[in-house]
Design a protein around this motif. Structure first.
Motif, short mmCIF file in Angstrom:
data_model
loop_
_atom_site.label_atom_id
_atom_site.label_comp_id
_atom_site.label_asym_id
_atom_site.label_seq_id
_atom_site.Cartn_x
_atom_site.Cartn_y
_atom_site.Cartn_z
N LEU A 5 0.87 -1.30 -0.01
CA LEU A 5 0.13 0.02 -0.09
C LEU A 5 0.88 1.15 -0.11
CD1 LEU A 5 -3.03 -0.94 2.62
CD2 LEU A 5 -3.04 -0.83 0.03
N ALA A 6 2.13 1.26 0.69
CA ALA A 6 2.67 2.22 0.74
C ALA A 6 3.46 2.60 -0.55
CB ALA A 6 3.94 2.12 1.52
N ALA A 7 3.70 1.50 -1.42
CA ALA A 7 4.01 1.74 -2.92
C ALA A 7 2.85 2.00 -3.56
CB ALA A 7 4.53 0.51 -3.40
N LEU A 8 1.61 1.74 -3.39
CA LEU A 8 0.68 2.06 -4.39
C LEU A 8 0.16 3.42 -4.30
CD1 LEU A 8 -1.44 0.99 -6.44
CD2 LEU A 8 -2.85 0.22 -4.65
N VAL A 9 0.05 3.96 -2.91
CA VAL A 9 -0.63 5.12 -2.56
C VAL A 9 0.27 6.48 -3.33
CG1 VAL A 9 -0.87 6.80 -0.92
CG2 VAL A 9 -1.72 4.47 -0.52
N MET A 286 -11.97 2.81 -16.16
CA MET A 286 -12.60 2.02 -15.09
C MET A 286 -11.63 1.04 -14.68
SD MET A 286 -15.31 1.03 -13.49
CE MET A 286 -16.50 1.86 -14.46
N GLN A 287 -10.66 0.54 -15.51
CA GLN A 287 -9.67 -0.33 -14.76
C GLN A 287 -8.67 0.56 -14.01
OE1 GLN A 287 -7.71 -2.71 -17.64
NE2 GLN A 287 -9.46 -3.13 -18.99
N THR A 288 -8.37 1.75 -14.26
CA THR A 288 -7.59 2.37 -13.54
C THR A 288 -8.17 2.87 -12.23
OG1 THR A 288 -6.88 3.64 -15.51
CG2 THR A 288 -6.55 4.83 -13.27
N VAL A 289 -9.53 3.00 -11.98
CA VAL A 289 -10.01 3.08 -10.68
C VAL A 289 -10.36 2.00 -10.02
CG1 VAL A 289 -12.66 3.80 -9.88
CG2 VAL A 289 -11.32 5.11 -11.52
N LEU A 290 -10.91 0.86 -10.64
CA LEU A 290 -10.83 -0.49 -10.14
C LEU A 290 -9.64 -1.26 -9.55
CD1 LEU A 290 -13.72 -2.13 -12.31
CD2 LEU A 290 -14.19 -1.14 -10.23
N SER A 291 -8.43 -0.89 -10.18
CA SER A 291 -7.29 -1.42 -10.07
C SER A 291 -6.94 -0.98 -8.51
CB SER A 291 -6.12 -0.94 -10.90
OG SER A 291 -6.06 0.43 -11.04
N ALA A 293 -8.76 -1.10 -5.97
CA ALA A 293 -9.32 -2.14 -5.12
C ALA A 293 -8.52 -3.32 -5.50
CB ALA A 293 -10.64 -2.31 -4.80
N THR A 294 -8.42 -3.85 -6.57
CA THR A 294 -7.90 -5.06 -6.94
C THR A 294 -6.59 -5.59 -6.99
OG1 THR A 294 -7.83 -4.45 -9.41
CG2 THR A 294 -9.89 -5.25 -8.91
N MET A 295 -5.70 -4.64 -7.10
CA MET A 295 -4.54 -4.84 -6.94
C MET A 295 -3.94 -5.13 -5.47
SD MET A 295 -2.23 -2.28 -9.50
CE MET A 295 -0.76 -3.05 -8.85
N PRO A 296 -4.47 -4.41 -4.58
CA PRO A 296 -4.38 -4.90 -3.02
C PRO A 296 -4.88 -6.12 -2.84
CG PRO A 296 -4.97 -2.40 -3.09
CD PRO A 296 -4.90 -3.12 -4.52
N LEU A 297 -6.14 -6.41 -3.29
CA LEU A 297 -6.81 -7.75 -3.18
C LEU A 297 -5.89 -8.82 -3.72
CD1 LEU A 297 -9.46 -9.29 -2.14
CD2 LEU A 297 -10.31 -8.70 -4.45
N ILE A 298 -5.49 -8.69 -4.61
CA ILE A 298 -4.58 -9.93 -4.99
C ILE A 298 -3.15 -10.07 -4.44
CG2 ILE A 298 -3.45 -10.63 -7.10
CD1 ILE A 298 -5.59 -9.30 -8.90
N TRP A 299 -2.68 -8.89 -4.10
CA TRP A 299 -1.60 -8.92 -3.34
C TRP A 299 -1.53 -9.64 -2.17
CZ3 TRP A 299 3.64 -7.73 -4.30
CH2 TRP A 299 4.57 -7.70 -3.20
N PHE A 300 -2.72 -9.31 -1.31
CA PHE A 300 -2.91 -9.57 0.03
C PHE A 300 -3.34 -11.07 0.04
CE2 PHE A 300 -3.18 -5.06 1.15
CZ PHE A 300 -2.07 -4.88 1.85
N THR A 301 -3.85 -11.63 -0.94
CA THR A 301 -4.52 -12.98 -1.36
C THR A 301 -3.26 -13.77 -1.36
OG1 THR A 301 -6.64 -12.33 -2.03
CG2 THR A 301 -5.74 -14.51 -2.53
N CYS A 302 -2.16 -13.34 -2.00
CA CYS A 302 -1.15 -14.11 -2.28
C CYS A 302 -0.17 -14.19 -1.07
CB CYS A 302 -0.22 -13.38 -3.55
SG CYS A 302 -1.09 -13.61 -5.00
#
Length: 308
Positions: A5-9, A286-291, A293-302
Motif C-alpha cells: 500500500l505504501a508503494a501503491l498510494v 474503469m480499470q484505473t479506478v477498479l485497480s 481495489a483489485t491490486m491490493p486484494l490480489i497482493w494480500f491474497t497471495c
C-alpha cells in the motif's frame, strides 16, 4: 501501512495530480501528449537500459517472460467470447481484446521499484521486453481484423517492433548485462538523471490523459470486461508461475505486471485502427479506478497463501 500500500498510494496520488493538472489546463492537451511521448521514446528507455545493465541477478528469468506471454495470449483469446455479448459490434470486440493484453508499464515500474529497488526495476524491464511485443502484435491484429472501416492505415507490427524504443532499450541493456559491460561513469550519471523523472512524468501524463467522463458512460459491458482483465490476467499469470516453480521476487513481479490496468495508449490505437475508441476510453478509466481495489486484494491474497 503495508509495504504494498505504501508503494501503491504514491502512484494513485501522482496520477490524481496529473488528472487535476489536466482538468485545470495547467498544460495544454498537446503538451501532455508531448510529455508522454518524451517519456516513452527517451526517458523510459534510459531507465530500462540502466536497470538491465545493472541487474542484480545472475541468470535471465525466462520463466517470468514465458508465464506473462502465455497469460496475455490466453486472456486475449478469452476476449473472443465478447462476440456472444448481445448487440456487440465488431470494433468493440477489437477494443476489448486490446484492453485484455495491454498493461501500464509506468504503474508497474513505480510499484516494483518501491518494493524491490533495482531488482524490481530490472525484472519489470524484462517483463516489458516480453509483454510489449506480444501486446502490440495482438492489439494491431485484433483491431484491424474487427474494424468496419476501409480507410485504415496499413501497419506492420513486426516492423514497428523493430523501431520500438522500449524494445531497443531492452536489447541494449540486456547486451550490456550479458557481456558484463560497464557503462562509463559520466554516461551512467547522464542516463541516471534522464531516468529519474520517468515514472513521475509517465504517471502525471497518464492521469492528465484519463477521461473521467468515461466513468459516467460505463455500463455493464465496461465493468465486466474491466474485471475480467484486472482479475483474469493476474490469475492466469500467477497460476502459470506456480506451475513452473517461480517464487519470491519474480512471482511478485509477475503479479504486479499482470495486475496493473491497461495502457492509456489503448485509446489512441483504437481510434487509429478502427476499434471502438469510446469503449477503449471507458475501459481505461474503469480499470484505473477498479485497480485501486483489485491490486491490493490480489497482493494480500497471495501473501495469505504464502506465495511470496
Amino acid at each position: 501501512m503495508s509495504a504494498f500500500l505504501a508503494a501503491l498510494v504514491p502512484v494513485i496520488l501522482i496520477t490524481a495530480l496529473g488528472r487535476f493538472l489536466g482538468w485545470r489546463k495547467v498544460i495544454a492537451d498537446d503538451g501532455w501528449r508531448a510529455i508522454e511521448r518524451l517519456a516513452y521514446v527517451l526517458l523510459l528507455p534510459a531507465l530500462i537500459i540502466r536497470a538491465l545493465a545493472k541487474a542484480p541477478f545472475e541468470e535471465a528469468p525466462w520463466k517470468l517472460m514465458v508465464v506473462l506471454i502465455l497469460a496475455q495470449c490466453l486472456l486475449g483469446a478469452f476476449a473472443l467470447l465478447a462476440r456472444r455479448w448481445p448487440g456487440i459490434r465488431r470494433p468493440e470486440i477489437g477494443s476489448i481484446i486490446q484492453s485484455n493484453v495491454r498493461w501500464n508499464t509506468f504503474v508497474a515500474l513505480s510499484i516494483a521499484s518501491a518494493l524491490f529497488g533495482d531488482e524490481g526495476l530490472a525484472l519489470v524491464s524484462i517483463a516489458a521486453a516480453a509483454m510489449i511485443p506480444v501486446a502490440n502484435i495482438l492489439s494491431v491484429t485484433a483491431l484491424t481484423s474487427h474494424a468496419e472501416r476501409g480507410d485504415l492505415p496499413k501497419r506492420n507490427p513486426v516492423t514497428e517492433l523493430a523501431r520500438n524504443p522500449l524494445i531497443i532499450a531492452c536489447i541494449i541493456g540486456g547486451a550490456l548485462a550479458a557481456f558484463n559491460i560497464e557503462i562509463p561513469e559520466l554516461l551512467d550519471l547522464t542516463i541516471d538523471l534522464l531516468g529519474q523523472g520517468t515514472i513521475a512524468l509517465g504517471l502525471l501524463a497518464a492521469g492528465a490523459g484519463m477521461d473521467v467522463a468515461a466513468l459516467g458512460r460505463s455500463g455493464v459491458k465496461t465493468v465486466t470486461w474491466s474485471l475480467v482483465r484486472l482479475i483474469g490476467l493476474p490469475l492466469l499469470a500467477i497460476s502459470g508461475a506456480i506451475a513452473l516453480g517461480v517464487s519470491g521476487t519474480s512471482l511478485a513481479i509477475i503479479m504486479i505486471s499482470a495486475a496493473v490496468p491497461t495502457a492509456t495508449s489503448s485509446y489512441i490505437l483504437a481510434r487509429q485502427l478502427g476499434g471502438d475508441a469510446p469503449l477503449a476510453a471507458n475501459l481505461i478509466a474503469m480499470q484505473t479506478v477498479l485497480s485501486v481495489a483489485t491490486m491490493p486484494l490480489i497482493w494480500f491474497t497471495c501473501l495469505s497463501l504464502g506465495l511470496f
